[in-house]
Design a protein around this motif. Structure first.
Motif, PDB file in Angstrom:
ATOM      1  N   PRO A 134     -31.485  28.736  43.448  1.00  9.22           N
ATOM      2  CA  PRO A 134     -32.287  29.913  43.079  1.00  9.22           C
ATOM      3  C   PRO A 134     -32.847  29.830  41.667  1.00  9.22           C
ATOM      4  N   SER A 135     -32.206  29.027  40.808  1.00 11.41           N
ATOM      5  CA  SER A 135     -32.665  28.887  39.419  1.00 11.41           C
ATOM      6  C   SER A 135     -34.073  28.308  39.335  1.00 11.41           C
ATOM      7  N   LEU A 136     -34.557  27.666  40.402  1.00 12.03           N
ATOM      8  CA  LEU A 136     -35.930  27.141  40.384  1.00 12.03           C
ATOM      9  C   LEU A 136     -36.941  28.282  40.281  1.00 12.03           C
ATOM     10  N   GLY A 137     -36.503  29.499  40.569  1.00 11.03           N
ATOM     11  CA  GLY A 137     -37.372  30.652  40.387  1.00 11.03           C
ATOM     12  C   GLY A 137     -37.731  30.907  38.932  1.00 11.03           C
ATOM     13  N   ASN A 138     -37.031  30.261  38.003  1.00 10.15           N
ATOM     14  CA  ASN A 138     -37.336  30.394  36.574  1.00 10.15           C
ATOM     15  C   ASN A 138     -38.518  29.545  36.137  1.00 10.15           C
ATOM     16  N   LEU A 139     -39.014  28.697  37.035  1.00  7.20           N
ATOM     17  CA  LEU A 139     -40.093  27.765  36.679  1.00  7.20           C
ATOM     18  C   LEU A 139     -41.436  28.471  36.792  1.00  7.20           C
ATOM     19  N   LYS A 140     -41.767  29.291  35.825  1.00 10.96           N
ATOM     20  CA  LYS A 140     -42.923  30.181  35.904  1.00 10.96           C
ATOM     21  C   LYS A 140     -44.265  29.477  35.705  1.00 10.96           C
ATOM     22  N   SER A 141     -44.246  28.174  35.433  1.00 11.14           N
ATOM     23  CA  SER A 141     -45.497  27.411  35.327  1.00 11.14           C
ATOM     24  C   SER A 141     -45.716  26.513  36.535  1.00 11.14           C
ATOM     25  N   LEU A 142     -44.797  26.557  37.491  1.00  7.49           N
ATOM     26  CA  LEU A 142     -44.816  25.625  38.617  1.00  7.49           C
ATOM     27  C   LEU A 142     -46.002  25.889  39.549  1.00  7.49           C
ATOM     28  N   ILE A 143     -46.703  24.811  39.915  1.00  8.19           N
ATOM     29  CA  ILE A 143     -47.825  24.879  40.852  1.00  8.19           C
ATOM     30  C   ILE A 143     -47.485  24.150  42.152  1.00  8.19           C
ATOM     31  N   PHE A 144     -46.812  22.999  42.053  1.00 13.07           N
ATOM     32  CA  PHE A 144     -46.486  22.173  43.220  1.00 13.07           C
ATOM     33  C   PHE A 144     -44.972  22.093  43.390  1.00 13.07           C
ATOM     34  N   LEU A 145     -44.483  22.481  44.571  1.00 17.10           N
ATOM     35  CA  LEU A 145     -43.059  22.387  44.894  1.00 17.10           C
ATOM     36  C   LEU A 145     -42.940  21.756  46.271  1.00 17.10           C
ATOM     37  N   ARG A 146     -42.613  20.466  46.291  1.00 20.64           N
ATOM     38  CA  ARG A 146     -42.539  19.739  47.566  1.00 20.64           C
ATOM     39  C   ARG A 146     -41.140  19.140  47.726  1.00 20.64           C
ATOM     40  N   LEU A 147     -40.402  19.733  48.668  1.00 16.02           N
ATOM     41  CA  LEU A 147     -39.026  19.318  48.938  1.00 16.02           C
ATOM     42  C   LEU A 147     -38.869  18.854  50.380  1.00 16.02           C
ATOM     43  N   ASN A 148     -39.959  18.645  51.062  1.00 15.35           N
ATOM     44  CA  ASN A 148     -39.931  18.286  52.480  1.00 15.35           C
ATOM     45  C   ASN A 148     -39.283  16.927  52.721  1.00 15.35           C
ATOM     46  N   ASP A 149     -38.837  16.740  53.965  1.00 14.37           N
ATOM     47  CA  ASP A 149     -38.246  15.470  54.414  1.00 14.37           C
ATOM     48  C   ASP A 149     -37.007  15.093  53.606  1.00 14.37           C
ATOM     49  N   ASN A 150     -36.070  16.043  53.565  1.00  8.26           N
ATOM     50  CA  ASN A 150     -34.756  15.812  52.988  1.00  8.26           C
ATOM     51  C   ASN A 150     -33.711  16.330  53.974  1.00  8.26           C
ATOM     52  N   ARG A 151     -32.532  16.664  53.489  1.00  9.18           N
ATOM     53  CA  ARG A 151     -31.476  17.218  54.338  1.00  9.18           C
ATOM     54  C   ARG A 151     -30.957  18.524  53.731  1.00  9.18           C
ATOM     55  N   LEU A 152     -31.858  19.278  53.115  1.00 12.51           N
ATOM     56  CA  LEU A 152     -31.490  20.520  52.448  1.00 12.51           C
ATOM     57  C   LEU A 152     -31.098  21.585  53.469  1.00 12.51           C
ATOM     58  N   SER A 153     -30.146  22.431  53.103  1.00  9.07           N
ATOM     59  CA  SER A 153     -29.650  23.477  53.994  1.00  9.07           C
ATOM     60  C   SER A 153     -29.635  24.816  53.262  1.00  9.07           C
ATOM     61  N   GLY A 154     -29.206  25.873  53.974  1.00 12.04           N
ATOM     62  CA  GLY A 154     -29.152  27.190  53.362  1.00 12.04           C
ATOM     63  C   GLY A 154     -30.496  27.894  53.393  1.00 12.04           C
ATOM     64  N   ARG A 155     -30.560  29.011  52.686  1.00 12.30           N
ATOM     65  CA  ARG A 155     -31.755  29.848  52.695  1.00 12.30           C
ATOM     66  C   ARG A 155     -32.792  29.389  51.670  1.00 12.30           C
ATOM     67  N   ASN A 174     -36.230  19.757  57.069  1.00 10.97           N
ATOM     68  CA  ASN A 174     -34.938  19.896  56.434  1.00 10.97           C
ATOM     69  C   ASN A 174     -34.002  20.588  57.426  1.00 10.97           C
ATOM     70  N   ASP A 175     -32.939  21.209  56.944  1.00  9.92           N
ATOM     71  CA  ASP A 175     -32.039  21.979  57.805  1.00  9.92           C
ATOM     72  C   ASP A 175     -31.865  23.381  57.231  1.00  9.92           C
ATOM     73  N   LEU A 176     -32.966  23.959  56.765  1.00 16.89           N
ATOM     74  CA  LEU A 176     -32.927  25.285  56.162  1.00 16.89           C
ATOM     75  C   LEU A 176     -32.737  26.351  57.239  1.00 16.89           C
ATOM     76  N   CYS A 177     -32.224  27.509  56.826  1.00 14.62           N
ATOM     77  CA  CYS A 177     -31.963  28.581  57.786  1.00 14.62           C
ATOM     78  C   CYS A 177     -32.324  29.919  57.170  1.00 14.62           C
ATOM     79  N   GLY A 178     -32.249  30.982  57.989  1.00 14.07           N
ATOM     80  CA  GLY A 178     -32.573  32.304  57.497  1.00 14.07           C
ATOM     81  C   GLY A 178     -34.059  32.594  57.570  1.00 14.07           C
TER      82      GLY A 178
END
Length: 216
Positions: A134-155, A174-178
């Motif tokens: 959730p701390s990535l929400g602090n990145l207030k200058s972020l334009i590109f966020l690409r986390l695809n094709d991993n094994r991430l889980s959770g919300r 990924n294996d995200l849920c919610g």
């Protein structure tokens, strides 16, 4: 004797002026070298990362600004494996973190949320697991966020919807849920950028997703 004392005093003054610069420069170099130690590098792309240099601006795959601060880390498609390190969060001037298409495992450090200057976070096509911090929400200058094709889980953290600058988001494969966030910066993210997460819930994914009350 007086001449020798004056010379010694001069050298001490010079040393006092130089040491803070060396420490300042090495703080970023130390953080990057911590990453190098955590990675396996069969192709030698990190060979120039010498911890004995005053700063890392001469290292390959590193870009610095005019003040000698690290602004880019470009190691995409470099056949690297290993883990990310929390020390990356010390690179306060970093704008581009490009580590896509490698074999990096483990979790995404929550400390990446300290990178307030970050514009692009590209970690796609790795073997990352665990939750999206959730701390990535602090990145207030972020334009590109690409986390695809991993094994991430959770919300998917709702904190990300508050990044007003965010334009490109991809969490597919990924294996995200919610639930899929649909507010704020996520209003116009295509549903295709969430596909291949069988446990995600969303209007256009209902036929494929199953409600998971235990999603974590």
């Amino acid at each position: 004797m007086a001449s020798r004392t004056s010379c010694l005093t001069f050298l001490l003054i010079v040393a006092a002026a130089v040491v803070p610069l060396a420490v300042h420069g090495n703080s970023e170099g130390d953080s990057l070298y911590a990453l190098r130690r955590s990675l396996s590098d069969p192709n030698g792309v990190l060979q120039s990362w010498n911890p004995n240099l005053v700063n890392p601006c001469t290292w390959f795959h590193i870009t610095c600004d005019s003040n000698g601060h690290v602004t880019r880390l470009d190691l995409g498609n470099s056949n690297l494996s290993g883990h990310l390190v929390p020390e990356l969060g010390n690179l306060e001037h970093l704008q581009y973190l490009e580590l896509y298409k490698n074999n990096i495992e483990g979790t995404i450090p929550a400390e990446l949320g300290n990178l307030k200057s970050l514009i692009s976070l590209d970690l796609y096509n790795n073997n990352l697991s665990g939750v999206i911090p959730p701390s990535l929400g602090n990145l207030k200058s972020l334009i590109f966020l690409r986390l695809n094709d991993n094994r991430l889980s959770g919300r998917i953290p709702k904190e990300l919807t508050d990044i007003s600058t965010l334009k490109v988001v991809d969490f597919s494969s990924n294996d995200l849920c919610g639930p899929i966030p649909t507010s704020g910066s996520f209003q116009h993210v295509p549903m295709g950028n969430f596909e291949k997460n069988p446990r995600l819930e969303g209007p256009e994914l209902m036929g494929l997703a199953s409600y998971d009350i235990n999603c974590k």
